[in-house]
Structures are given as structure tokens and as C-alpha cells.
Design a protein around this motif. Structure first.
Motif, PDB file in Angstrom:
ATOM      1  N   ILE A  74       0.840  -1.197   0.000  1.00 49.08           N
ATOM      2  CA  ILE A  74       0.000   0.000   0.000  1.00 49.08           C
ATOM      3  C   ILE A  74       0.877   1.249   0.000  1.00 49.08           C
ATOM      4  CG2 ILE A  74      -1.702   1.310   1.338  1.00 49.08           C
ATOM      5  CD1 ILE A  74      -2.796  -1.523   2.240  1.00 49.08           C
ATOM      6  N   ARG A  75       1.919   1.284   0.846  1.00 50.35           N
ATOM      7  CA  ARG A  75       2.821   2.443   0.871  1.00 50.35           C
ATOM      8  C   ARG A  75       3.478   2.651  -0.492  1.00 50.35           C
ATOM      9  NH1 ARG A  75       7.698   4.117   5.052  1.00 50.35           N
ATOM     10  NH2 ARG A  75       8.679   5.543   3.588  1.00 50.35           N
ATOM     11  N   ASN A  76       3.853   1.562  -1.167  1.00 51.91           N
ATOM     12  CA  ASN A  76       4.456   1.698  -2.492  1.00 51.91           C
ATOM     13  C   ASN A  76       3.491   2.347  -3.478  1.00 51.91           C
ATOM     14  OD1 ASN A  76       6.873   0.615  -1.605  1.00 51.91           O
ATOM     15  ND2 ASN A  76       6.317  -1.472  -2.198  1.00 51.91           N
ATOM     16  N   ARG A  77       2.221   2.061  -3.345  1.00 51.55           N
ATOM     17  CA  ARG A  77       1.224   2.719  -4.200  1.00 51.55           C
ATOM     18  C   ARG A  77       1.078   4.197  -3.827  1.00 51.55           C
ATOM     19  NH1 ARG A  77      -3.914  -1.198  -5.455  1.00 51.55           N
ATOM     20  NH2 ARG A  77      -2.725  -2.960  -6.236  1.00 51.55           N
ATOM     21  N   VAL A  78       1.075   4.478  -2.535  1.00 58.18           N
ATOM     22  CA  VAL A  78       0.963   5.867  -2.080  1.00 58.18           C
ATOM     23  C   VAL A  78       2.109   6.698  -2.656  1.00 58.18           C
ATOM     24  CG1 VAL A  78       1.127   7.366  -0.037  1.00 58.18           C
ATOM     25  CG2 VAL A  78      -0.326   5.335   0.027  1.00 58.18           C
TER      26      VAL A  78
END
Length: 140
Positions: free
Chosen positions: A34-38
Motif C-alpha cells: 500500500i505504501r508503495n502505491r501511495v
């Protein structure tokens, strides 16, 4: 980017909905995805903006679909068991605060092994298999 208490809460709830049966390491891997998408500036229009936007974007994390059995827990209609949510909050905080490295190697996608492998996985680079999830990057 400013991260709010709401971002932390929504990420923790998403981890509960997507990975509550996983170890802390497994939840951290999902949180890093999720952080990588953010942090991916290329796909914000598809994935959403910030942690809340990414977690609750349509067609991204099924636990936020109104028809998903987890949804009533995520929005607070039903109560999530305290210890389960507490572990998810620990994973969320560690990832948001950068206290743990990314075990996924930059993954932006994953799927649960209990389901059939999605079509997109055959054209992507697998980076990790941990617990009940397989992680990928370079998804076309």
C-alpha cells in the motif's frame, strides 16, 4: 506528505480486512504494498491519493467493497477484536514511520493464495511469497 491519524486508522483497518490471519511480517508486507502505491506518482489517478485514497479506491482492496463481509467491521458497524486491530495498528505504524524495510522489493500488487492466480500476475515480476500472499511489481 502529511500522514494523519485517519490515514493510520484506515491503513490498519485495511490490513485487518486483507491480512488479519497473517503474522506481523505478513501484515507489514501488505502495508508496504500500500505504501508503495501511495508513493508511486505515476498511478495516483488510478490508485488514489494518500493512504486513505489508496486503501479505499474502487476495485483496489476488496475489503472496502460494500458487499464484502469485512466492510461492516471496517466502517465500525461491527466491532473488530481489540488484539487483532492492535497488531494491524503496529504494522501500519511501523511501515508509515519507516521503521521496517520493505520486504516486498517494491511490490505494488499482491493476491491471496487461497484464490486463483489473477491474469495480471502472469505478466508481472514476483518479488515475495509470504504467508498466504504473493507479491508483485512491474504489473502491466
Amino acid at each position: 506528505m502529511l500522514v494523519t491519524d485517519n490515514d493510520r486508522d484506515i491503513l490498519a483497518r485495511t490490513l485487518w480486512g486483507e491480512a488479519r490471519g497473517e503474522s506481523l511480517s505478513g501484515q507489514i508486507a501488505v502495508a508496504w504494498t500500500i505504501r508503495n502505491r501511495v508513493n508511486d506518482g505515476k498511478n495516483r489517478s488510478w490508485w488514489g491519493e494518500g493512504y486513505v485514497g489508496v486503501c479505499q479506491a474502487k476495485y483496489q482492496f476488496s475489503c472496502w467493497n460494500k458487499t464484502d463481509p469485512n466492510y461492516q467491521f471496517l466502517i465500525g458497524v461491527k466491532k473488530i477484536p481489540f488484539r487483532e486491530l492492535a497488531q494491524c495498528r503496529i504494522a501500519a505504524d511501523q511501515v508509515i514511520d519507516g521503521k521496517v524495510p520493505d520486504p516486498t522489493g517494491g511490490a505494488t500488487h499482491y493476491y491471496a493464495t487461497r484464490i486463483k492466480s489473477p491474469a495480471w500476475a502472469s505478466k508481472a515480476k514476483q518479488t515475495l511469497k509470504l504467508g498466504g500472499h504473493v507479491f508483485f511489481k512491474d504489473v502491466p
